[in-house]
Design a protein around this motif. Structure first.
Motif, PDB file in Angstrom:
ATOM      1  N   GLY A  79       0.823  -1.209   0.000  1.00 41.97           N
ATOM      2  CA  GLY A  79       0.000   0.000   0.000  1.00 41.97           C
ATOM      3  C   GLY A  79       0.858   1.259   0.000  1.00 41.97           C
ATOM      4  O   GLY A  79       0.581   2.220  -0.709  1.00 41.97           O
ATOM      5  N   ARG A  80       1.921   1.227   0.815  1.00 36.60           N
ATOM      6  CA  ARG A  80       2.812   2.406   0.877  1.00 36.60           C
ATOM      7  C   ARG A  80       3.480   2.643  -0.479  1.00 36.60           C
ATOM      8  O   ARG A  80       3.633   3.774  -0.922  1.00 36.60           O
ATOM      9  CB  ARG A  80       3.865   2.196   1.958  1.00 36.60           C
ATOM     10  N   ARG A  81       3.877   1.561  -1.121  1.00 40.29           N
ATOM     11  CA  ARG A  81       4.490   1.712  -2.449  1.00 40.29           C
ATOM     12  C   ARG A  81       3.499   2.267  -3.464  1.00 40.29           C
ATOM     13  O   ARG A  81       3.857   3.044  -4.340  1.00 40.29           O
ATOM     14  CB  ARG A  81       5.023   0.371  -2.949  1.00 40.29           C
ATOM     15  N   MET A  82       2.232   1.873  -3.340  1.00 36.44           N
ATOM     16  CA  MET A  82       1.210   2.413  -4.251  1.00 36.44           C
ATOM     17  C   MET A  82       1.092   3.924  -4.067  1.00 36.44           C
ATOM     18  O   MET A  82       0.980   4.675  -5.035  1.00 36.44           O
ATOM     19  CB  MET A  82      -0.147   1.739  -3.980  1.00 36.44           C
ATOM     20  N   VAL A  83       1.093   4.376  -2.814  1.00 32.21           N
ATOM     21  CA  VAL A  83       1.014   5.820  -2.547  1.00 32.21           C
ATOM     22  C   VAL A  83       2.237   6.519  -3.148  1.00 32.21           C
ATOM     23  O   VAL A  83       2.121   7.558  -3.814  1.00 32.21           O
ATOM     24  CB  VAL A  83       0.928   6.090  -1.024  1.00 32.21           C
ATOM     25  N   GLN A  84       3.416   5.914  -2.932  1.00 34.96           N
ATOM     26  CA  GLN A  84       4.651   6.514  -3.460  1.00 34.96           C
ATOM     27  C   GLN A  84       4.599   6.667  -4.977  1.00 34.96           C
ATOM     28  O   GLN A  84       4.918   7.714  -5.526  1.00 34.96           O
ATOM     29  CB  GLN A  84       5.861   5.646  -3.101  1.00 34.96           C
ATOM     30  N   VAL A  85       4.176   5.594  -5.656  1.00 32.72           N
ATOM     31  CA  VAL A  85       4.182   5.644  -7.121  1.00 32.72           C
ATOM     32  C   VAL A  85       3.137   6.634  -7.628  1.00 32.72           C
ATOM     33  O   VAL A  85       3.369   7.356  -8.606  1.00 32.72           O
ATOM     34  CB  VAL A  85       4.001   4.235  -7.759  1.00 32.72           C
ATOM     35  N   ALA A  86       1.979   6.707  -6.941  1.00 30.40           N
ATOM     36  CA  ALA A  86       0.949   7.662  -7.367  1.00 30.40           C
ATOM     37  C   ALA A  86       1.481   9.086  -7.247  1.00 30.40           C
ATOM     38  O   ALA A  86       1.292   9.919  -8.142  1.00 30.40           O
ATOM     39  CB  ALA A  86      -0.310   7.485  -6.522  1.00 30.40           C
TER      40      ALA A  86
END
Ligand code: NAD
Length: 202
Positions: free
Chosen positions: A140-147
């Motif tokens: 989830g944290r990586r998804m936020v980062q990439v967004a």
């Protein structure tokens, strides 16, 4: 039945509002003319994917240009819903290669959400992804980062959290009316025989 009707109505309204909000946001990143349409793709055309597809078809500024599923009967059902206007894919990466697709709606099983969202953002697509956002917190944290890094709009479909039906259920549990809850069993009714592959045996 009464509650189910309310839930359906709620989901429909929320989904429409969500799509409208996403459109508004998208129009900031790409200036929209009166006749412009947002080209979207549905990835995962099972129960939720086809529900979302039906909702999107009611929005004038949205064109469902592509649908994708690895399970042929669901892919064919989605294609039928678009009257053959959308292109069908089995591999979602082919959709991400298309420059004309503005946004993807991801309704695959949970374990695909993080990877598909990440790759879609990298391919400059805005994303609506079904809940749960991810299977693990680190995903989830990586998804936020990439967004954030790619500047894409990503929304997670957690509309059940705002539904009065579910909020009432929470209130009932928190009120103590049901006593101490020591065991909870949940199940899913999707993908059942004879249409799907069936649920695992008990
Ligand atoms: N927001 C809500 O209220 C709500 C309600 C129900 C389900 N959901 C979520 O929606 C998602 C889908 O649930 P469902 O009930 O529609 O499941 P489903 O099994 O009916 O549909 C999933 C579809 O994804 C397809 N699929 C699997 N892997 C794929 C891949 N790699 N590429 C393309 N297609 C692939 C399957 O073949 C299937 O057709 C789940 O994550 C679930 O949690 C959200």
């Amino acid at each position: 039945m009464f509650e189910e009707m309310n839930r359906r109505e709620f989901m429909q309204k929320t989904a429409l509002a969500t799509a409208a909000a996403s459109l508004t946001s998208a129009s900031y990143s790409r200036i929209f003319g009166a006749n412009d349409k947002l080209n979207i793709a549905i990835i995962g055309c099972g129960r939720m994917g086809r529900f979302n597809l039906g909702v999107q078809q009611k929005i004038r500024q949205v064109n469902v240009a592509a649908v994708c599923d690895v399970y042929e009967p669901n892919l064919q059902q989605a294609l039928k819903m678009t009257g053959g206007k959308a292109t069908g894919y089995r591999d979602f990466r082919k959709i991400l290669e298309r420059q004309d697709i503005d946004a993807v709606l991801i309704a695959t099983p949970d374990h695909w959400h993080a990877l598909m969202t990440t790759l879609a953002c990298e391919a400059n697509k805005d994303v609506f992804v079904e809940k749960p956002a991810s299977v693990t917190i680190s995903e989830g944290r990586r998804m936020v980062q990439v967004a954030r890094r790619t500047g894409r709009i990503v929304q997670v479909g957690t509309m059940q959290r705002s539904s009065p039906v579910f909020q009432n259920a929470v209130k009932i549990v928190q009120s103590g009316a049901l006593g101490d809850i020591s065991f909870v069993r949940t199940w899913i009714m999707g993908n059942e025989y004879p249409d799907g592959i069936g649920n695992p045996p008990d």
